[in-house]
Write a protein that holds these residues in place. Structure first.
Motif, PDB file in Angstrom:
ATOM      1  N   LEU A 172       0.703  -0.924   0.062  1.00  0.00           N
ATOM      2  CA  LEU A 172       0.207  -0.238  -0.363  1.00  0.00           C
ATOM      3  C   LEU A 172       1.007   1.364  -0.404  1.00  0.00           C
ATOM      4  CD1 LEU A 172      -2.470  -0.894   2.335  1.00  0.00           C
ATOM      5  CD2 LEU A 172      -3.518  -0.318   0.419  1.00  0.00           C
ATOM      6  N   ILE A 173       2.202   1.174   0.774  1.00  0.00           N
ATOM      7  CA  ILE A 173       3.068   2.318   0.766  1.00  0.00           C
ATOM      8  C   ILE A 173       3.122   2.612  -0.604  1.00  0.00           C
ATOM      9  CG2 ILE A 173       4.668   3.278   1.501  1.00  0.00           C
ATOM     10  CD1 ILE A 173       3.878   1.999   4.676  1.00  0.00           C
ATOM     11  N   ILE A 174       4.020   1.548  -1.329  1.00  0.00           N
ATOM     12  CA  ILE A 174       4.083   1.481  -2.444  1.00  0.00           C
ATOM     13  C   ILE A 174       3.920   2.380  -3.425  1.00  0.00           C
ATOM     14  CG2 ILE A 174       5.749   0.301  -4.390  1.00  0.00           C
ATOM     15  CD1 ILE A 174       6.932  -1.233  -2.149  1.00  0.00           C
ATOM     16  N   GLY A 194      -0.914   3.099   9.363  1.00  0.00           N
ATOM     17  CA  GLY A 194      -0.730   2.336  10.594  1.00  0.00           C
ATOM     18  C   GLY A 194       0.220   1.062  10.255  1.00  0.00           C
ATOM     19  N   ALA A 195       1.332   1.571   9.835  1.00  0.00           N
ATOM     20  CA  ALA A 195       2.417   0.010   9.528  1.00  0.00           C
ATOM     21  C   ALA A 195       3.330   1.128  10.884  1.00  0.00           C
ATOM     22  CB  ALA A 195       2.597   0.569   8.102  1.00  0.00           C
ATOM     23  N   SER A 196       4.556   0.175  11.044  1.00  0.00           N
ATOM     24  CA  SER A 196       5.891   0.007  11.629  1.00  0.00           C
ATOM     25  C   SER A 196       6.691   1.220  10.573  1.00  0.00           C
ATOM     26  CB  SER A 196       6.414  -1.130  12.015  1.00  0.00           C
ATOM     27  OG  SER A 196       7.062  -2.409  10.702  1.00  0.00           O
ATOM     28  N   ARG A 197       7.590   0.941  11.525  1.00  0.00           N
ATOM     29  CA  ARG A 197       8.681   1.947  10.998  1.00  0.00           C
ATOM     30  C   ARG A 197       9.255   1.519   9.827  1.00  0.00           C
ATOM     31  NH1 ARG A 197      12.051   6.992  13.643  1.00  0.00           N
ATOM     32  NH2 ARG A 197      12.999   6.605  11.264  1.00  0.00           N
ATOM     33  N   GLN A 198       9.771  -0.120  10.120  1.00  0.00           N
ATOM     34  CA  GLN A 198      10.540  -0.914   9.482  1.00  0.00           C
ATOM     35  C   GLN A 198       9.919  -1.261   8.015  1.00  0.00           C
ATOM     36  OE1 GLN A 198      10.710  -4.208  11.331  1.00  0.00           O
ATOM     37  NE2 GLN A 198      11.958  -5.259  10.072  1.00  0.00           N
ATOM     38  N   THR A 199       8.255  -1.273   8.239  1.00  0.00           N
ATOM     39  CA  THR A 199       7.679  -1.334   6.798  1.00  0.00           C
ATOM     40  C   THR A 199       7.748  -0.338   6.150  1.00  0.00           C
ATOM     41  OG1 THR A 199       6.332  -3.046   7.927  1.00  0.00           O
ATOM     42  CG2 THR A 199       5.860  -2.125   5.905  1.00  0.00           C
ATOM     43  N   VAL A 200       7.393   1.005   6.366  1.00  0.00           N
ATOM     44  CA  VAL A 200       7.397   1.929   5.759  1.00  0.00           C
ATOM     45  C   VAL A 200       8.993   1.877   5.391  1.00  0.00           C
ATOM     46  CG1 VAL A 200       7.999   4.255   5.720  1.00  0.00           C
ATOM     47  CG2 VAL A 200       6.822   3.111   7.608  1.00  0.00           C
ATOM     48  N   ARG A 201      10.586   1.420   6.386  1.00  0.00           N
ATOM     49  CA  ARG A 201      11.695   1.611   5.495  1.00  0.00           C
ATOM     50  C   ARG A 201      12.140   0.417   4.746  1.00  0.00           C
ATOM     51  NH1 ARG A 201      13.936   1.112  10.466  1.00  0.00           N
ATOM     52  NH2 ARG A 201      13.723   3.996  12.076  1.00  0.00           N
TER      53      ARG A 201
END
Length: 355
Positions: free
Chosen positions: A8-10, A39-46
């Motif tokens: 979703l972020i991508i 609503g995601a972790s920073r690890q998922t965003v990274r």
């Protein structure tokens, strides 16, 4: 299908880049902002940012954040062509794609095939995805082409990136100057209506699709034939429908003409699919085709051939071949944009539905 937060972020960042929301050199939202938004972790965003960085869409500036990279399209040697159609059913589309594939295959190209289900949102999603891939060009059938295109920025971006494209079947009014390969739908509409008039019909109804260019142009041909025959145009004899209501509105509109006591000797249908539905509905209502009313279609599909429908031949495979040849001409520089605007001539195919 469940889409992960990473995906979703991508997708969100790619959509922002392709729409121009995030321009080259501009900073995207911070990891904290993206984490809060999804609503995601920073690890998922990274992980998402890392993938986009690997694809060359983003780059990091130490201590400053993540920025949108300049997009340099490298077309040489990819040999990939995207083909985007509204449908891939057993109507006319398989033979159009067959014609495209034959020419591209002979020239060493591979096809990336996408469908939009005649949805403008679906078209934008397909283009956003394809813009992130390494393609040499695109052949695209626009979705609901009679309605103003809300994602023209994506086509402008393809122009800026040097990715040539060719519209097939229809074209957005604001982009009629872009390369396109289409059937002459005005002439087709005129030809089929003239045929009915020559059979002695003076009260000719018309059923046309309002959200695709083809419907607008075929209606224009219908009007032209009436004018040439000295028959006054009657808007009450015309039924307009949209993609979403094609299952009921065409037949309902025609039956309403009869219910209102109006004389109707024949009907010009937008395509063979509508004509077949109308013939079936008229039969259920106790009216015989062609004894009570003549019915015509458009496209000369297998449906028209099996149902004996008088129609206009659509050069399906030829259109596909011509679109592929036009795109290859744009890619190798032998064709200019002005030269890449092609209209194919229609032909009448007479069968039992108008005898």
């Amino acid at each position: 299908m469940i889409i992960s937060k990473n995906e979703l972020i991508i997708k969100d960042i790619k959509r922002g880049i392709n729409s121009g929301k995030y321009a080259p050199g501009h900073k995207i939202p911070s990891e904290n902002e993206l984490a809060e938004k999804f609503g995601a972790s920073r690890q998922t965003v990274r992980k998402a940012i890392g993938k986009l960085t690997d694809e060359g869409l983003l780059y990091a500036r130490h201590g400053s954040g993540t920025f949108v990279a300049e997009r340099i399209h490298k077309r040489s040697g990819t040999k990939n062509i995207a083909v985007v159609t509204t449908y891939m059913s057993d109507y006319i589309f398989p033979r159009v794609i067959q014609g495209i594939n034959q020419v591209l295959n002979e020239n060493g190209y591979s096809i990336l095939l996408k469908t939009t289900n005649n949805s403008r949102k679906g078209e934008a999603w397909c283009m956003e995805e394809l813009l992130s891939k390494n393609i040499d060009g695109m052949i695209i059938e626009p979705s609901q082409s009679a309605i103003s295109c809300q994602h023209q920025v994506l086509y402008d971006q393809m122009d800026a990136m040097g990715i040539p494209y060719v519209f097939i079947q229809g074209c957005y009014e604001a982009m009629m100057d872009r390369p396109h390969v289409m059937l002459d739908d005005v002439e087709g509409g005129r030809l089929i209506t003239e045929h009915l008039i020559q059979l002695g019909h003076r009260k000719v109804a018309g059923i046309f699709k309002a959200d695709d260019t083809q419907g607008i142009l075929r209606h224009k041909g219908y009007v032209k034939a009436l004018q040439e025959a000295g028959i006054a145009y009657d808007p009450d004899m015309v039924i307009w429908y949209h993609t979403k209501d094609k299952g009921q509105k065409p037949l309902e509109g025609l039956l309403r003409i009869f219910e209102n006591g109006r004389s109707c000797h024949a009907v010009v249908c937008y395509n063979d699919e509508i004509a077949a539905d109308v013939i079936k509905g008229l039969s259920m209502a106790g009216r015989s085709v062609p004894h009570d009313i003549s019915v015509t279609g458009f496209d000369n599909s297998l449906l028209a051939q099996s149902k004996g429908i008088t129609t206009v031949a659509h050069p399906q495979e030829e259109l596909g071949k011509k679109a592929a040849e036009t795109l290859l001409g744009l890619i190798d520089g032998t064709l200019s944009r002005k030269d890449a605007q092609v209209l194919l001539m229609p032909e009448l195919v007479e069968r039992t539905s108008t005898l």
